[in-house]
Every structure is written in structure tokens, then in C-alpha cells.
Design a protein around this motif. Sequence first.
Motif, PDB file in Angstrom:
ATOM      1  N   LEU A  62      -5.610 -14.877  -8.364  1.00  0.00           N
ATOM      2  CA  LEU A  62      -6.856 -15.656  -8.339  1.00  0.00           C
ATOM      3  C   LEU A  62      -7.999 -14.895  -9.343  1.00  0.00           C
ATOM      4  N   THR A  63      -7.650 -13.682  -9.431  1.00  0.00           N
ATOM      5  CA  THR A  63      -8.566 -12.902 -10.156  1.00  0.00           C
ATOM      6  C   THR A  63      -8.480 -13.351 -11.622  1.00  0.00           C
ATOM      7  N   LEU A 122      -7.274  -3.978   9.415  1.00  0.00           N
ATOM      8  CA  LEU A 122      -7.541  -4.302   7.841  1.00  0.00           C
ATOM      9  C   LEU A 122      -6.610  -5.363   7.385  1.00  0.00           C
ATOM     10  N   LEU A 123      -7.172  -6.314   6.884  1.00  0.00           N
ATOM     11  CA  LEU A 123      -6.226  -7.411   6.383  1.00  0.00           C
ATOM     12  C   LEU A 123      -6.256  -7.250   4.914  1.00  0.00           C
ATOM     13  N   VAL A 124      -5.090  -7.062   4.275  1.00  0.00           N
ATOM     14  CA  VAL A 124      -5.121  -6.794   2.855  1.00  0.00           C
ATOM     15  C   VAL A 124      -4.303  -7.949   2.033  1.00  0.00           C
ATOM     16  N   ARG A 125      -4.837  -8.469   0.853  1.00  0.00           N
ATOM     17  CA  ARG A 125      -4.184  -9.583   0.345  1.00  0.00           C
ATOM     18  C   ARG A 125      -4.316  -9.340  -1.340  1.00  0.00           C
ATOM     19  N   ASP A 126      -3.073  -9.831  -1.774  1.00  0.00           N
ATOM     20  CA  ASP A 126      -2.970  -9.904  -3.325  1.00  0.00           C
ATOM     21  C   ASP A 126      -3.753 -10.810  -4.076  1.00  0.00           C
ATOM     22  N   GLU A 176     -12.797  -5.825  -3.075  1.00  0.00           N
ATOM     23  CA  GLU A 176     -11.632  -5.990  -4.094  1.00  0.00           C
ATOM     24  C   GLU A 176     -11.576  -4.544  -4.442  1.00  0.00           C
ATOM     25  N   ILE A 177     -10.201  -4.060  -4.635  1.00  0.00           N
ATOM     26  CA  ILE A 177      -9.954  -2.731  -4.926  1.00  0.00           C
ATOM     27  C   ILE A 177      -8.666  -2.747  -5.818  1.00  0.00           C
ATOM     28  N   GLN A 178      -8.163  -1.732  -6.800  1.00  0.00           N
ATOM     29  CA  GLN A 178      -6.994  -1.813  -7.313  1.00  0.00           C
ATOM     30  C   GLN A 178      -5.870  -0.960  -6.483  1.00  0.00           C
ATOM     31  N   SER A 179      -5.019  -1.843  -6.633  1.00  0.00           N
ATOM     32  CA  SER A 179      -3.712  -1.158  -5.947  1.00  0.00           C
ATOM     33  C   SER A 179      -3.302   0.165  -5.897  1.00  0.00           C
ATOM     34  N   PRO A 180      -3.277   0.940  -4.805  1.00  0.00           N
ATOM     35  CA  PRO A 180      -2.888   2.391  -5.108  1.00  0.00           C
ATOM     36  C   PRO A 180      -1.541   2.731  -5.337  1.00  0.00           C
ATOM     37  N   ILE A 181      -0.759   1.740  -5.455  1.00  0.00           N
ATOM     38  CA  ILE A 181       0.512   1.966  -6.179  1.00  0.00           C
ATOM     39  C   ILE A 181       0.932   1.076  -7.489  1.00  0.00           C
ATOM     40  N   ASN A 182       0.050   0.120  -7.811  1.00  0.00           N
ATOM     41  CA  ASN A 182       0.286  -0.730  -9.019  1.00  0.00           C
ATOM     42  C   ASN A 182      -1.080  -0.980  -9.669  1.00  0.00           C
ATOM     43  N   PRO A 183      -1.269  -0.317 -10.681  1.00  0.00           N
ATOM     44  CA  PRO A 183      -2.742  -0.435 -11.086  1.00  0.00           C
ATOM     45  C   PRO A 183      -2.901  -1.976 -11.824  1.00  0.00           C
ATOM     46  N   THR A 184      -1.819  -2.581 -11.864  1.00  0.00           N
ATOM     47  CA  THR A 184      -2.004  -4.001 -12.398  1.00  0.00           C
ATOM     48  C   THR A 184      -2.374  -5.116 -11.251  1.00  0.00           C
ATOM     49  N   LYS A 185      -2.401  -4.395 -10.079  1.00  0.00           N
ATOM     50  CA  LYS A 185      -2.701  -5.453  -8.880  1.00  0.00           C
ATOM     51  C   LYS A 185      -4.275  -5.350  -8.618  1.00  0.00           C
ATOM     52  N   LEU A 228       0.730  -1.321   0.003  1.00  0.00           N
ATOM     53  CA  LEU A 228      -0.216   0.065  -0.164  1.00  0.00           C
ATOM     54  C   LEU A 228       0.808   1.350   0.044  1.00  0.00           C
ATOM     55  N   GLY A 229       1.963   1.185   0.147  1.00  0.00           N
ATOM     56  CA  GLY A 229       3.002   2.438   0.114  1.00  0.00           C
ATOM     57  C   GLY A 229       2.930   3.197   1.423  1.00  0.00           C
ATOM     58  N   ILE A 230       2.453   2.444   2.637  1.00  0.00           N
ATOM     59  CA  ILE A 230       2.288   3.176   3.679  1.00  0.00           C
ATOM     60  C   ILE A 230       3.997   3.366   4.121  1.00  0.00           C
ATOM     61  N   ARG A 231       4.190   4.759   4.729  1.00  0.00           N
ATOM     62  CA  ARG A 231       5.619   4.935   5.298  1.00  0.00           C
ATOM     63  C   ARG A 231       5.326   4.640   6.919  1.00  0.00           C
ATOM     64  N   TRP A 232       6.199   3.844   7.427  1.00  0.00           N
ATOM     65  CA  TRP A 232       6.312   3.860   8.874  1.00  0.00           C
ATOM     66  C   TRP A 232       7.736   4.226   9.546  1.00  0.00           C
ATOM     67  N   PRO A 233       7.713   5.122  10.508  1.00  0.00           N
ATOM     68  CA  PRO A 233       6.563   5.619  11.239  1.00  0.00           C
ATOM     69  C   PRO A 233       5.723   6.824  10.847  1.00  0.00           C
ATOM     70  N   GLU A 234       6.455   7.448   9.536  1.00  0.00           N
ATOM     71  CA  GLU A 234       6.040   8.729   9.258  1.00  0.00           C
ATOM     72  C   GLU A 234       4.490   8.896   9.006  1.00  0.00           C
ATOM     73  N   ASP A 235       3.671   7.835   8.820  1.00  0.00           N
ATOM     74  CA  ASP A 235       2.401   7.937   8.493  1.00  0.00           C
ATOM     75  C   ASP A 235       1.593   7.641   9.560  1.00  0.00           C
ATOM     76  N   THR A 236       2.136   7.437  10.737  1.00  0.00           N
ATOM     77  CA  THR A 236       1.460   7.072  12.111  1.00  0.00           C
ATOM     78  C   THR A 236       0.400   8.162  12.384  1.00  0.00           C
ATOM     79  N   GLY A 237      -0.678   7.953  12.656  1.00  0.00           N
ATOM     80  CA  GLY A 237      -2.008   9.207  12.766  1.00  0.00           C
ATOM     81  C   GLY A 237      -2.458   9.628  11.487  1.00  0.00           C
ATOM     82  N   LEU A 238      -2.173   9.149  10.435  1.00  0.00           N
ATOM     83  CA  LEU A 238      -2.649   9.644   9.372  1.00  0.00           C
ATOM     84  C   LEU A 238      -3.842   8.863   9.013  1.00  0.00           C
ATOM     85  N   ASN A 239      -4.898   9.477   8.426  1.00  0.00           N
ATOM     86  CA  ASN A 239      -6.252   8.757   8.034  1.00  0.00           C
ATOM     87  C   ASN A 239      -5.916   7.920   6.889  1.00  0.00           C
ATOM     88  N   ILE A 240      -6.407   6.604   6.980  1.00  0.00           N
ATOM     89  CA  ILE A 240      -6.237   5.545   5.926  1.00  0.00           C
ATOM     90  C   ILE A 240      -6.720   5.920   4.615  1.00  0.00           C
TER      91      ILE A 240
END
Length: 443
Positions: free
Chosen positions: A199-200, A191-195, A166-175, A131-143
Motif C-alpha cells: 500500500l505504501t 497489538l495488531l500488526v499489518r504489512d 507505521e514503522i520499519q519491520s525489525p527483521i526486514n528493512p524493506t517492509k 516481528l521475529g518473536i520466539r514463542w514461548p521463549e519470549d513470554t514475559g519479555l518487554n515488547i
Amino acid sequence: MYHRFIWLKSIVIIISFLTVTTSLGYCFDHLAVGAILGGVTLLVRQYWRLYRLNYWLWHSKKISPPSTSGVWANIYEGIYSAKLINRNKRKSLGEIIHRFREGTEAFPDAAIVLDASSKITWCNRLARIELGIRWPEDTGLNIELCIRDNQFTEFLQQQQFDLPIEIQSPINPTKVLEIRAVPYGSEQLMLLVRDVTRLTQIENMRKDFVANVSHELKTPLTVINGYLEMIPEDGSMPQSMMCKAMSEMRSQSFRMQSLIEDLLALSRIEASAERAFEKLVNVPSILWQIQAEAEALNKEKQHKIFFDISPILYVYGIETELRSAFSNLIFNAINYTPDQGVIQVMWGFEGQQAKFSVKDNGEGIAADHLERLTERFYRVDKARSRTTGGSGLGLSIVKHVLSHHNSELVINSTVGKGAEFSCRFSPELISLIEPEEHTPITN
């Protein structure tokens, strides 16, 4: 260790000290001065001990308390005991948190913990990757600032987490990512996120496969039924029309039979439990047989076909599967190369590997088609493919055969300059055999 504090002893000591100082003042005719000096001395002593307590609590690096006596010894001992208890609790809590983080890092899914306001409080390594989340910089940021998707926003707002989305990956449109939400802790959410891209893709391929099989079988049956309906019951049809009808029905039945045979062959390969690396396969003999078949197939197209076959190069594998793969590549080149083209078939060494390749000088294949060529029923030019009688399964069969032999199909092509289909077998599968007497067919 806790020692019981004796208040009477402490009171006796204070009264005795004040009595002594007052007596000294009385002896020198300054009773009030003696009493005041005694009280000031006790006060200064207490403030000195308060200062030592404050220094030990906030500035000293030693966990053990300063040595003292009386009521202050009990105070120090009580604080020291509380500090030890808290220290052990923090240590235990730290170990629990460490084990939790280690466990979540081992999750096969990305995990994100949100507070009641949907702000990130923690995430594992896969969440940072997927998801491209930066840790710990994004702590407290709204998801929602990390996953900008209307479906996901609606998912969080509705608070209905029975089914994943099911959604499109925010950092890789092919996923494609599957997100599942579960309650966690007090007013928190995990939140549990699986690629699920693979399967699709498989599900889409299954749907396409069913649709394509239905269409491919329906087309020849429609043609055959159409001609059958045209034939009168008494058989009184002009000879020319009857010949055309019979020829077309025969052609369509052959096409349907070829399709069914390819489907069965592909199904057998996929379901095969036969060990691929126990039997030695005489590849040169197989290719000489295919060469004879290719010459018969090539009578109308008049291609120049050159076979360069190493007579000593054998491999371990399954003979029927390898024959199917090699013949599919060679026959495809004959069917799809324009008349009087040049086709080169090679079986030999490339470095330490064994290489089989089929190269032609045909029209070539555009780059955007190459990745999908091995999909079932995929055709670059559907109209031309049907005129050649192809089932659209040949390259899919080749792909599965090579996968069974720990190899893969490599396709290189340039539009207008032809294409090369090749596969390489690892040195562990190669065996060199002295050539037997044979009579290879040459052009």
C-alpha cells in the motif's frame, strides 16, 4: 450424587464403640485401659482415612474416590463432585482458549497480547513471522526489546491509540508495518500488526505518477508557450527563426500527443473487462506489420534488424494489446540502441511455451535499474530519454498487457553488452495454424 449426612447416626456409632471397649475393660478390671484403647483405635482409624484422602488427592491417578462409609464417604463425595465441576470448567475453558487461538491464527494480521507492563503474554504465528518473536521463549519479555523503534516506544508511552503508526519491520528493512493498539481484557493491550508495504508503494507510485504527469505535460507546453511569446503579433520574424520555432513546437506537440495517447492506452488496458482468452490472435501477421513500421523508423539509425518469426504460432489474447506490447519493445530497442547496432526479434517456441523476445547489443542497463523499469515514467537516463521523445510509459504498458495475458516481462541485461526483453505464453494459450500465403519483409 449427594447423600445427606446424618450426624446422630455417626455419634451413636462412636458412643456405642466406646461403650463396648469400656465395658470390656471393666470386665477385666481395667476400665481406663479399655476407654483409652477405644479412643486410640478411633484416632488411628481417622488418621488412616486422612492418609487415604491425602494419597487420593495428590498421588492417585484415579479420579474416582476410594470406597468408604460414614462421614468420610460424604467428604470423598463432596471433593469428587468439586473435582468433576472444576474438570468440566477447565475443559470448557480449554476449548474456549483453543478456539480463540485458532481464530487468532486465522487473523490476516499479526496479533500480540501485552500485560500492563508491556510484556508479551501471547502472540500468533504471524507475529512470530513478521516481528521475529520466539514463542514461548519470549513470554514475559518487554515488547520494546523486540521492536526497537523510537516511534513505537513513544506510541506505547503516550497511550494514545486512536490512530495507528507505521514503522520499519525489525527483521526486514524493506517492509513497512502498520501497528494498531486496542484494549484487551483487564489492563491488557492487543497489538495488531499489518504489512502495508504494498500500500505504501502504491501510494508513493500514485504521488510520483501525478507529479510526473504534471511535469511531462508542463515541459512541452512551456516550450510551445515560450516560442509563441517570441513570435510578434504582426508575424515579422526572420524565416530561419520561424522555421526553428515551428519545428520545435511541432516536435513538442507530437511528444505531448504521444504521452496522452500512451496514458489513454494504459488506462484502457487497466480498466479493460475484455476476456483475454477467447479470440485467436494472428501474431505473425502483427509482427510483419510492425516489421514494416520498424524499417521506416530505422532509416536514420541504420540498425541491422533481424526478425525470426514462426508463421504457424498463434496465441489466444487481445490483438490490440499484444500489438501495443510488441511494438513498444521493438521501437524501444530502435530508439535506445546506438546507431548501426544489431537488433534481433524472435517469435517462436521455447520448450512448450511461446516466446517473444527483443534483443539488442546496445549499452545495456545496470542491475539496480531493472526492477523499476516497468514503473510509469521511470527512466534510466532522463536526458537521453527525452531526446528520443519517449513518454516513459512503454514498458509499463507492456507489463500490464502481459499481466492481462497471465504472462510477465523478463529483462536480462549486462552493461556494455546489450539487453533482452522477453515474455513467455503458457501452452494453454498456444494454437498452431497452417501458414497463409504472405510476404514477410526481410532485410
